[in-house]
Design an enzyme around this catalytic site. Structure first.
Site, PDB file in Angstrom:
ATOM      1  N   LEU A 152       6.170 -14.564 -11.413  1.00 42.81           N
ATOM      2  CA  LEU A 152       4.737 -14.363 -11.695  1.00 42.81           C
ATOM      3  C   LEU A 152       4.390 -14.688 -13.143  1.00 42.81           C
ATOM      4  O   LEU A 152       3.233 -14.985 -13.458  1.00 42.81           O
ATOM      5  CB  LEU A 152       4.341 -12.916 -11.376  1.00 42.81           C
ATOM      6  N   TYR A 179       3.918   1.076 -18.328  1.00 43.23           N
ATOM      7  CA  TYR A 179       3.656   0.670 -16.941  1.00 43.23           C
ATOM      8  C   TYR A 179       2.224   1.035 -16.543  1.00 43.23           C
ATOM      9  O   TYR A 179       1.479   0.197 -16.007  1.00 43.23           O
ATOM     10  CB  TYR A 179       4.688   1.361 -16.040  1.00 43.23           C
ATOM     11  N   LYS A 206      -1.226  -1.276 -15.530  1.00 39.77           N
ATOM     12  CA  LYS A 206      -2.070  -1.139 -14.335  1.00 39.77           C
ATOM     13  C   LYS A 206      -3.537  -1.030 -14.733  1.00 39.77           C
ATOM     14  O   LYS A 206      -4.423  -1.578 -14.056  1.00 39.77           O
ATOM     15  CB  LYS A 206      -1.630   0.064 -13.504  1.00 39.77           C
TER      16      LYS A 206
HETATM   17  P1  NAI Z   1       9.324  -2.852  -5.754  1.00 45.04           P
HETATM   18  O1  NAI Z   1       9.928  -2.792  -7.123  1.00 45.04           O
HETATM   19  O2  NAI Z   1      10.146  -2.442  -4.589  1.00 45.04           O
HETATM   20  O3  NAI Z   1       8.753  -4.328  -5.481  1.00 45.04           O
HETATM   21  C1  NAI Z   1       8.193  -5.129  -6.462  1.00 45.04           C
HETATM   22  C2  NAI Z   1       8.667  -6.546  -6.232  1.00 45.04           C
HETATM   23  O4  NAI Z   1       8.061  -7.397  -7.215  1.00 45.04           O
HETATM   24  C3  NAI Z   1      10.192  -6.694  -6.388  1.00 45.04           C
HETATM   25  O5  NAI Z   1      10.706  -7.382  -5.269  1.00 45.04           O
HETATM   26  C4  NAI Z   1      10.344  -7.505  -7.652  1.00 45.04           C
HETATM   27  O6  NAI Z   1      11.469  -8.364  -7.658  1.00 45.04           O
HETATM   28  C5  NAI Z   1       9.043  -8.296  -7.680  1.00 45.04           C
HETATM   29  N1  NAI Z   1       8.722  -8.765  -9.033  1.00 45.04           N
HETATM   30  C6  NAI Z   1       8.714  -8.033 -10.186  1.00 45.04           C
HETATM   31  N2  NAI Z   1       8.429  -8.829 -11.222  1.00 45.04           N
HETATM   32  C7  NAI Z   1       8.248 -10.082 -10.713  1.00 45.04           C
HETATM   33  C8  NAI Z   1       7.965 -11.322 -11.302  1.00 45.04           C
HETATM   34  N3  NAI Z   1       7.816 -11.477 -12.636  1.00 45.04           N
HETATM   35  N4  NAI Z   1       7.861 -12.401 -10.502  1.00 45.04           N
HETATM   36  C9  NAI Z   1       8.020 -12.285  -9.156  1.00 45.04           C
HETATM   37  N5  NAI Z   1       8.328 -11.140  -8.548  1.00 45.04           N
HETATM   38  C10 NAI Z   1       8.433 -10.047  -9.327  1.00 45.04           C
HETATM   39  O7  NAI Z   1       7.992  -1.967  -5.833  1.00 45.04           O
HETATM   40  P2  NAI Z   1       7.114  -1.376  -4.637  1.00 45.04           P
HETATM   41  O8  NAI Z   1       7.398   0.067  -4.529  1.00 45.04           O
HETATM   42  O9  NAI Z   1       7.211  -2.232  -3.457  1.00 45.04           O
HETATM   43  O10 NAI Z   1       5.649  -1.499  -5.267  1.00 45.04           O
HETATM   44  C11 NAI Z   1       4.818  -2.624  -5.007  1.00 45.04           C
HETATM   45  C12 NAI Z   1       3.638  -2.576  -5.981  1.00 45.04           C
HETATM   46  O11 NAI Z   1       2.945  -1.349  -5.775  1.00 45.04           O
HETATM   47  C13 NAI Z   1       4.057  -2.608  -7.453  1.00 45.04           C
HETATM   48  O12 NAI Z   1       3.087  -3.355  -8.173  1.00 45.04           O
HETATM   49  C14 NAI Z   1       3.990  -1.146  -7.866  1.00 45.04           C
HETATM   50  O13 NAI Z   1       3.685  -1.036  -9.247  1.00 45.04           O
HETATM   51  C15 NAI Z   1       2.851  -0.626  -6.990  1.00 45.04           C
HETATM   52  N6  NAI Z   1       2.973   0.793  -6.713  1.00 45.04           N
HETATM   53  C16 NAI Z   1       3.912   1.270  -5.840  1.00 45.04           C
HETATM   54  C17 NAI Z   1       3.975   2.625  -5.559  1.00 45.04           C
HETATM   55  C18 NAI Z   1       4.933   3.193  -4.547  1.00 45.04           C
HETATM   56  O14 NAI Z   1       4.866   4.394  -4.289  1.00 45.04           O
HETATM   57  N7  NAI Z   1       5.812   2.404  -3.923  1.00 45.04           N
HETATM   58  C19 NAI Z   1       3.092   3.584  -6.234  1.00 45.04           C
HETATM   59  C20 NAI Z   1       2.148   2.973  -7.154  1.00 45.04           C
HETATM   60  C21 NAI Z   1       2.095   1.626  -7.360  1.00 45.04           C
HETATM   61  C1  15L Z   2       4.605   4.254  -8.929  1.00 42.92           C
HETATM   62  O1  15L Z   2       3.730   3.645  -9.530  1.00 42.92           O
HETATM   63  C2  15L Z   2       5.919   3.629  -8.642  1.00 42.92           C
HETATM   64  O2  15L Z   2       5.821   2.260  -8.353  1.00 42.92           O
HETATM   65  C3  15L Z   2       6.677   4.335  -7.522  1.00 42.92           C
HETATM   66  O3  15L Z   2       8.031   3.909  -7.546  1.00 42.92           O
HETATM   67  C4  15L Z   2       6.592   5.859  -7.681  1.00 42.92           C
HETATM   68  O4  15L Z   2       7.205   6.235  -8.898  1.00 42.92           O
HETATM   69  C5  15L Z   2       5.127   6.275  -7.682  1.00 42.92           C
HETATM   70  O5  15L Z   2       4.400   5.577  -8.685  1.00 42.92           O
HETATM   71  C6  15L Z   2       4.930   7.775  -7.922  1.00 42.92           C
HETATM   72  O6  15L Z   2       4.245   8.131  -8.867  1.00 42.92           O
HETATM   73  O7  15L Z   2       5.455   8.552  -7.130  1.00 42.92           O
END
Ligand code: NAI
Ligand code: 15L
Length: 265
Positions: free
Chosen positions: A50, A134, A138
């Site tokens: 990205l 982080y 956002k």
């Molecule tokens: P994750 O870490 O499992 O997935 C993120 C993906 O983005 C990874 O596969 C990573 O390799 C890829 N990535 C990171 N930097 C990159 C780059 N420069 N170029 C291409 N790919 C890149 O995270 P998850 O849990 O799936 O979260 C998805 C989105 O949702 C993230 O933006 C995260 O900040 C947001 N989020 C997730 C939460 C959760 O509870 N899972 C809570 C709040 C926000």
């Molecule tokens: C996030 O933003 C993260 O991506 C996830 O891994 C959790 O830490 C989540 O917030 C949370 O606050 O539980």
């Protein structure tokens, strides 16, 4: 839609989207920088960092919707945050501006407002209070989305995702949990409404202990069905009651605020 782009498709939520959003478009363009396995019949795989502007322009070309799950998903050194969540988001919006202005789902986070106390109830007009670099990234993403909406008409749903996991893992997540089913239903609504605008949406299930008020986005018709409360007894039994001075029990951002709690003694 003809082609829906899912970034971060190798990650936890990107994989959920890959598995469950295929019905939204004729073709899913799935992207990450790490292994995505084999493409199924309605998928095309594009590997892309990205942070690389030229690659992101090619990635977005021909897409009429974007679910942006790619990015650094927890706290990290600034250089990492900057590449994935600052440059990455800017590159995505510039590419969208030049390529048909697709509707975007932006995965924001509760860490944009993490320094609000758990006693507060927030809505979309509450001030941001990021709890980490982080969280700052956002807030930046939400600001870019707002600017590109007001200047260029690109519609974005900024979802301040709480804790989107198969089950809540601790007492804090009894408030912040978002089930996968409610997450998927929300994205379906975002692409179904005729006019989206650029709303801030709190991504949480219908939790009894919720801190967040989504009345301002009632027009989406999203009615989350799950409730973290059903896990309370299990979490109580596994973890015991949280200490009142535990970072996880004071601020909405939980452990992401831990340094500040330490400094305040
Ligand atoms: P994750 O870490 O499992 O997935 C993120 C993906 O983005 C990874 O596969 C990573 O390799 C890829 N990535 C990171 N930097 C990159 C780059 N420069 N170029 C291409 N790919 C890149 O995270 P998850 O849990 O799936 O979260 C998805 C989105 O949702 C993230 O933006 C995260 O900040 C947001 N989020 C997730 C939460 C959760 O509870 N899972 C809570 C709040 C926000
Ligand atoms: C996030 O933003 C993260 O991506 C996830 O891994 C959790 O830490 C989540 O917030 C949370 O606050 O539980």
């Amino acid at each position: 839609m003809k082609r829906l782009l899912i970034t971060g498709a190798a990650g936890a939520l990107g994989s959920v989207c890959r598995r469950r959003l295929g019905h939204l478009a004729e073709t899913l363009r799935i992207s990450s920088r790490s292994d995505l396995g084999e493409a199924s019949s309605n998928e095309e795989i594009v590997y892309c960092d990205l942070g690389n502007k030229a690659s992101v322009e090619k990635l977005v070309e021909g897409c009429d919707g974007i679910v942006h799950m790619g990015g650094q998903s927890i706290e990290a050194p600034w250089e990492v945050i900057r590449n994935s969540n600052i440059e990455g988001v800017f590159n995505l919006y510039e590419a969208a501006r030049k390529n048909g202005k697709p509707r975007i789902v932006f995965a924001s986070s509760n860490h944009a407002i993490g320094f609000h106390e758990q006693t507060e109830r927030l809505d979309a007009n509450s001030p941001t209070r990021p709890d980490s670099l982080y969280g700052v990234s956002k807030v930046f993403g939400e600001a870019v989305a707002s600017t590109y909406y007001n200047k260029f008409g690109i519609e974005t749903a900024c979802i301040r995702i709480g804790s989107c996991f198969p089950e809540p893992r601790n007492h804090r997540m009894l408030s912040s949990w978002l089930s996968y089913d409610d997450f998927v239903r929300l994205i379906e609504r975002i692409f179904a409404v005729p006019r989206l605008g650029c709303p801030i949406i709190y991504g949480a299930s219908n939790n009894d202990a919720s801190w967040w008020d989504n009345r301002m986005v009632a027009y989406l018709g999203w009615k989350p069905k799950d409730n973290a409360e059903m896990y309370r007894t299990k979490i109580d039994a596994e973890l015991g009651p949280p200490a009142s001075n535990d970072a996880d029990a004071i601020y909405q951002g939980g452990l992401f605020t831990a340094d500040a709690i330490h400094e305040k003694g």
